[in-house]
Design a protein around this motif. Structure first.
Motif, mmCIF file in Angstrom:
data_model
loop_
_atom_site.group_PDB
_atom_site.id
_atom_site.type_symbol
_atom_site.label_atom_id
_atom_site.label_comp_id
_atom_site.label_asym_id
_atom_site.label_seq_id
_atom_site.Cartn_x
_atom_site.Cartn_y
_atom_site.Cartn_z
ATOM 1 N N ALA A 19 15.580 -13.774 -1.042
ATOM 2 C CA ALA A 19 14.695 -12.720 -1.541
ATOM 3 C C ALA A 19 14.141 -11.906 -0.395
ATOM 4 C CB ALA A 19 13.569 -13.336 -2.365
ATOM 5 N N GLY A 20 13.737 -12.604 0.676
ATOM 6 C CA GLY A 20 13.212 -11.902 1.846
ATOM 7 C C GLY A 20 14.262 -11.034 2.500
ATOM 8 N N GLN A 21 15.468 -11.593 2.648
ATOM 9 C CA GLN A 21 16.543 -10.823 3.243
ATOM 10 C C GLN A 21 16.902 -9.620 2.380
ATOM 11 O OE1 GLN A 21 17.881 -11.159 6.249
ATOM 12 N NE2 GLN A 21 16.405 -12.773 6.636
ATOM 13 N N ASP A 22 16.845 -9.792 1.068
ATOM 14 C CA ASP A 22 17.100 -8.668 0.168
ATOM 15 C C ASP A 22 16.073 -7.563 0.384
ATOM 16 O OD1 ASP A 22 19.269 -9.920 -0.878
ATOM 17 O OD2 ASP A 22 18.300 -10.574 -2.727
ATOM 18 N N THR A 23 14.808 -7.951 0.569
ATOM 19 C CA THR A 23 13.748 -6.970 0.823
ATOM 20 C C THR A 23 14.000 -6.238 2.129
ATOM 21 O OG1 THR A 23 12.103 -8.251 -0.398
ATOM 22 C CG2 THR A 23 11.277 -6.672 1.221
ATOM 23 N N ARG A 24 14.361 -6.980 3.156
ATOM 24 C CA ARG A 24 14.620 -6.374 4.455
ATOM 25 C C ARG A 24 15.798 -5.399 4.367
ATOM 26 N NH1 ARG A 24 17.295 -6.488 9.161
ATOM 27 N NH2 ARG A 24 16.058 -6.521 11.090
ATOM 28 N N THR A 25 16.869 -5.832 3.719
ATOM 29 C CA THR A 25 18.043 -4.978 3.566
ATOM 30 C C THR A 25 17.717 -3.726 2.761
ATOM 31 O OG1 THR A 25 19.526 -6.885 3.674
ATOM 32 C CG2 THR A 25 20.402 -4.874 2.681
ATOM 33 N N ALA A 26 16.928 -3.905 1.702
ATOM 34 C CA ALA A 26 16.535 -2.762 0.875
ATOM 35 C C ALA A 26 15.720 -1.762 1.692
ATOM 36 C CB ALA A 26 15.737 -3.233 -0.330
ATOM 37 N N LEU A 27 14.841 -2.255 2.558
ATOM 38 C CA LEU A 27 14.030 -1.368 3.393
ATOM 39 C C LEU A 27 14.902 -0.616 4.406
ATOM 40 C CD1 LEU A 27 10.870 -3.571 4.011
ATOM 41 C CD2 LEU A 27 10.897 -1.299 2.960
ATOM 42 N N ALA A 43 9.389 11.403 7.459
ATOM 43 C CA ALA A 43 9.507 10.149 6.702
ATOM 44 C C ALA A 43 8.198 9.368 6.781
ATOM 45 C CB ALA A 43 10.649 9.308 7.262
ATOM 46 N N THR A 44 7.740 8.852 5.655
ATOM 47 C CA THR A 44 6.531 8.039 5.637
ATOM 48 C C THR A 44 6.870 6.620 5.210
ATOM 49 O OG1 THR A 44 5.985 8.498 3.316
ATOM 50 C CG2 THR A 44 5.171 10.062 4.983
ATOM 51 N N VAL A 45 6.036 5.697 5.644
ATOM 52 C CA VAL A 45 6.218 4.302 5.267
ATOM 53 C C VAL A 45 6.163 4.156 3.754
ATOM 54 C CG1 VAL A 45 5.117 2.024 5.326
ATOM 55 C CG2 VAL A 45 5.408 3.335 7.443
ATOM 56 N N ARG A 46 5.242 4.870 3.125
ATOM 57 C CA ARG A 46 5.097 4.776 1.670
ATOM 58 C C ARG A 46 6.366 5.269 0.956
ATOM 59 N NH1 ARG A 46 0.929 3.891 -1.456
ATOM 60 N NH2 ARG A 46 -0.520 4.131 0.301
ATOM 61 N N ALA A 47 6.930 6.371 1.449
ATOM 62 C CA ALA A 47 8.141 6.903 0.818
ATOM 63 C C ALA A 47 9.308 5.931 0.958
ATOM 64 C CB ALA A 47 8.498 8.255 1.426
ATOM 65 N N ILE A 48 9.418 5.317 2.129
ATOM 66 C CA ILE A 48 10.488 4.349 2.361
ATOM 67 C C ILE A 48 10.318 3.132 1.464
ATOM 68 C CG2 ILE A 48 11.478 2.748 4.050
ATOM 69 C CD1 ILE A 48 10.724 4.914 6.190
ATOM 70 N N ALA A 49 9.087 2.617 1.388
ATOM 71 C CA ALA A 49 8.826 1.445 0.553
ATOM 72 C C ALA A 49 9.071 1.756 -0.920
ATOM 73 C CB ALA A 49 7.388 0.963 0.770
ATOM 74 N N THR A 50 8.656 2.942 -1.343
ATOM 75 C CA THR A 50 8.881 3.339 -2.734
ATOM 76 C C THR A 50 10.362 3.403 -3.038
ATOM 77 O OG1 THR A 50 6.806 4.588 -2.804
ATOM 78 C CG2 THR A 50 8.489 5.144 -4.442
ATOM 79 N N ARG A 51 11.141 3.976 -2.116
ATOM 80 C CA ARG A 51 12.594 4.057 -2.308
ATOM 81 C C ARG A 51 13.198 2.652 -2.397
ATOM 82 N NH1 ARG A 51 16.728 7.885 -0.810
ATOM 83 N NH2 ARG A 51 15.050 9.421 -1.006
ATOM 84 N N ALA A 52 12.639 1.722 -1.620
ATOM 85 C CA ALA A 52 13.160 0.354 -1.617
ATOM 86 C C ALA A 52 12.639 -0.472 -2.781
ATOM 87 C CB ALA A 52 12.797 -0.338 -0.304
ATOM 88 N N GLY A 53 11.592 0.030 -3.476
ATOM 89 C CA GLY A 53 11.032 -0.701 -4.598
ATOM 90 C C GLY A 53 10.169 -1.867 -4.184
ATOM 91 N N VAL A 54 9.510 -1.746 -3.012
ATOM 92 C CA VAL A 54 8.647 -2.832 -2.526
ATOM 93 C C VAL A 54 7.311 -2.247 -2.096
ATOM 94 C CG1 VAL A 54 10.647 -4.158 -1.743
ATOM 95 C CG2 VAL A 54 9.450 -2.658 -0.128
ATOM 96 N N ASP A 55 6.373 -3.132 -1.818
ATOM 97 C CA ASP A 55 5.061 -2.712 -1.332
ATOM 98 C C ASP A 55 5.175 -2.207 0.102
ATOM 99 O OD1 ASP A 55 2.283 -3.406 0.073
ATOM 100 O OD2 ASP A 55 1.925 -3.134 -2.081
ATOM 101 N N ALA A 56 4.385 -1.197 0.433
ATOM 102 C CA ALA A 56 4.434 -0.628 1.787
ATOM 103 C C ALA A 56 4.099 -1.643 2.861
ATOM 104 C CB ALA A 56 3.472 0.566 1.876
ATOM 105 N N ALA A 57 3.331 -2.676 2.512
ATOM 106 C CA ALA A 57 2.980 -3.712 3.485
ATOM 107 C C ALA A 57 4.211 -4.448 3.999
ATOM 108 C CB ALA A 57 1.998 -4.703 2.860
ATOM 109 N N MET A 58 5.296 -4.411 3.234
ATOM 110 C CA MET A 58 6.509 -5.106 3.651
ATOM 111 C C MET A 58 7.138 -4.480 4.891
ATOM 112 S SD MET A 58 7.195 -7.801 1.787
ATOM 113 C CE MET A 58 5.436 -8.085 2.068
ATOM 114 N N VAL A 59 6.870 -3.191 5.123
ATOM 115 C CA VAL A 59 7.393 -2.559 6.337
ATOM 116 C C VAL A 59 6.790 -3.211 7.561
ATOM 117 C CG1 VAL A 59 7.478 -0.422 7.684
ATOM 118 C CG2 VAL A 59 7.882 -0.360 5.213
#
Length: 204
Positions: A19-27, A43-59
């Motif tokens: 699951a973690g690796q999937d999040t990293r790959t998605a980001l 590019a913003t962290v929020r836009a990247i996280a939104t595109r990846a479907g995860v919380d911005a804190a994951m960046v």
């Protein structure tokens, strides 16, 4: 009952890492897309996280910052110069231009041109992006031209880089038609002779 209690924690541990690796790959995938669309500054962290479907804190969790994510997603090019040289040296020197155009376009196409586009659009806002692109082509073409015994290595290297960067710009960034969607072999026949002259021909 005891067997279930002993094995259940192991099942959970095996489940968390993918699951973690999937999040990293998605980001990383999302970052390449957003950097390609907007460049580094846009590019913003929020836009990247939104595109990846995860919380911005994951960046921050995975990469520490937008800078760290940019380094992983864009600055680490999906080309190994040594591996490429081995592939491209496997054939006659007078067909080297064809192999270069075919290999680069095929690999760029398979990645949607994303890393190349992200680099180009980030150069004005991120100095390191320009260094990465320049250093890659310098190392790649300098070694390749030296290996085939051509003279005027720095000039030939720059001429070859101008051809390939220009091709990448028109096909993936500006998307001029019909070149943007033209068949790879058509591009090989059209561009390789000029690249071959830069590699082995007389350049005045």
């Amino acid at each position: 009952m005891s067997t279930t209690e002993n094995t259940e924690p192991n099942v959970r541990r095996r489940g968390r890492r993918p699951a973690g690796q999937d999040t990293r790959t998605a980001l990383v995938d999302a970052a390449r897309a957003v950097f390609a669309e907007n460049g580094y500054d846009g590019a913003t962290v929020r836009a990247i996280a939104t595109r990846a479907g995860v919380d911005a804190a994951m960046v921050n969790h995975w990469f520490g910052s937008k800078e760290g994510l940019f380094a992983q997603a864009v600055l680490e090019l999906p080309f190994d110069p040594l591996e490429l040289q081995k592939v491209l040296r496997n054939g006659p020197d007078d067909e080297l231009g064809e192999r270069i155009v075919r290999t680069f376009v095929t690999r760029w196409d398979s990645a949607g041109g994303g890393v190349f586009v992200a680099l180009i659009r980030s150069i004005t806002g991120h100095e390191q992006a320009g260094h990465v692109l320049r250093d890659f082509f310098q190392r790649f073409f300098s070694a390749l031209i030296t290996s085939i015994g051509s003279d005027h290595v720095p000039l030939r290297m720059n001429l070859c880089a101008s051809q390939m960067v220009g091709l990448g710009m028109v096909r993936y960034v500006a998307k001029f038609e019909p070149l943007a969607t033209e068949d790879v072999e058509v591009l090989v026949r059209a561009i390789a002779p000029n690249l071959q002259r830069y590699l082995t021909g007389a350049i005045g």
